[in-house]
Write a protein that holds these residues in place. Sequence first.
Motif, short mmCIF file in Angstrom:
data_model
loop_
_atom_site.label_atom_id
_atom_site.label_comp_id
_atom_site.label_asym_id
_atom_site.label_seq_id
_atom_site.Cartn_x
_atom_site.Cartn_y
_atom_site.Cartn_z
N GLY A 54 0.79 -1.43 0.03
CA GLY A 54 0.10 0.09 0.06
C GLY A 54 0.83 1.37 0.01
N GLY A 55 2.09 1.19 0.87
CA GLY A 55 2.84 2.49 0.72
C GLY A 55 3.51 2.93 -0.61
N LEU A 56 3.32 2.03 -1.64
CA LEU A 56 3.90 2.26 -2.84
C LEU A 56 2.79 3.43 -3.50
N SER A 57 1.61 3.59 -3.01
CA SER A 57 1.05 4.97 -3.24
C SER A 57 1.73 6.29 -2.97
N VAL A 58 2.25 6.21 -1.92
CA VAL A 58 3.03 7.13 -1.10
C VAL A 58 4.22 7.58 -2.09
N TYR A 59 4.84 6.43 -2.48
CA TYR A 59 6.02 6.32 -3.24
C TYR A 59 5.88 7.15 -4.48
N LEU A 60 4.66 6.85 -5.14
CA LEU A 60 4.52 7.38 -6.34
C LEU A 60 4.34 8.87 -6.27
N HIS A 61 3.73 9.53 -5.41
CA HIS A 61 3.74 10.94 -4.89
C HIS A 61 4.96 11.41 -4.66
N LEU A 62 5.94 10.69 -4.19
CA LEU A 62 7.57 11.10 -3.92
C LEU A 62 8.06 11.27 -5.18
N ALA A 63 8.04 10.03 -5.82
CA ALA A 63 8.85 9.80 -7.26
C ALA A 63 8.41 10.97 -7.95
N GLY A 196 -4.85 -7.47 -6.19
CA GLY A 196 -4.95 -7.08 -7.66
C GLY A 196 -6.55 -6.33 -7.91
N MET A 197 -7.26 -6.21 -6.92
CA MET A 197 -8.58 -5.47 -6.91
C MET A 197 -9.41 -5.86 -8.22
N PRO A 230 -5.60 4.22 -1.87
CA PRO A 230 -5.52 5.01 -3.06
C PRO A 230 -5.44 4.28 -4.40
N PHE A 231 -4.83 3.04 -4.20
CA PHE A 231 -4.78 2.21 -5.44
C PHE A 231 -6.17 1.83 -6.02
N PHE A 232 -7.31 2.12 -5.17
CA PHE A 232 -8.61 1.83 -5.86
C PHE A 232 -9.29 3.19 -5.88
N LYS A 233 -8.71 4.18 -5.68
CA LYS A 233 -9.15 5.38 -5.88
C LYS A 233 -9.96 5.71 -7.12
N ASP A 234 -9.52 5.36 -8.27
CA ASP A 234 -10.25 5.56 -9.47
C ASP A 234 -11.41 4.49 -9.68
N LEU A 313 0.93 -1.54 -10.57
CA LEU A 313 0.69 -0.63 -9.47
C LEU A 313 1.52 0.56 -9.53
N LEU A 314 2.95 0.47 -10.06
CA LEU A 314 3.79 1.29 -10.23
C LEU A 314 3.70 1.98 -11.58
#
Length: 328
Positions: A54-63, A196-197, A230-234, A313-314
């Motif tokens: 789940g924390g990869l959603s934060v990583y995407l904002h950081l990147a 994978g939702m 956030p990965f299921f935000k869409d 996800l990434l």
Amino acid sequence: MKIAANTATSRIHSSSIFSDNDTIEKAMVNSDRLNHIANKDHNAPIGLFDSGIGGLSVYLHLAQQLPHERYIYYADTLHVPYGNRDSEDIKALTLTAVEWLYQQGCKLIVIACNSASAHALEIARQHYPQLPIVGLVPAVKPAVLASKSGHVAVLATKATLNGTLLDDVIATVASPSGTTVTKYFDPQLVPWVELGMPDNSETAQNLRQQLQLFAKDGIDQLVLGCTHYPFFKDFVQQEIEAQKLSMQVVDSGQAIAERVKQLLITNQLSAKTHASLDNNELETNAIAKNVRQPLVFYATKYDTSLDMLLPRLLGKHTPLRYYSYPDC
């Protein structure tokens, strides 16, 4: 404090940070950490930790904001999810993860897990007084400010919903304005993301129905209070549009990225850039070209499903490297 055994714990020397009675040993450890930060390489990585992906959603904002920084990600997939664990377990697992990232030479650590932040952020900061550590709290404040109905909902894990961080925000932000905050917990949401939702699953259908119930209660702001969400935000936004609901979705990833950027500048830890370009120009060019440093990913329990799930996800702009121990 009970420490759950896992492969990461067996390979790092973390016993000293769990010694609350030996003040001499603790002073020596803290002195070592002061030197660790003082001598920090500007190009050292930023560490991120979550119980899973789940924390990869934060990583995407950081990147996106800081594409020239290096990142290493610790996923405690052996113990996911944290939301149903008791506070002492969460503290122990969090300290193990932070120590592992510290041993990798990280210059700043993001606890990209709301449950871990709710129960272990302060104790982690106590053990690492000179290491900038950023935690998460559900984005209740922007939701309250944007709400017209005076009723917002927070989707989060049980540990986050019962934690003091969220209650403090509600008491200082929501209550004075007369805004009602509804807490909602579904234990299947995190596993759903990890799988994978699939949109034809029972969890997906339950979420669709819950959105209808939120709307009937007059909720107009929906806070995603777990980094998995956030990965299921869409998915949620599509359902809101399809059902013609008056509801907005809020997550805290953007604010966390801005906080990290501020701390790097304040502590003079920003990654060194090419001499021919100033920082602003290089950052602008990097973002425009989607140039990113490879993400180093470590999981306490490897599963082959990660090989398919992580790229999905990434996205295609994230080079990915798996971390492995030298003796593996």
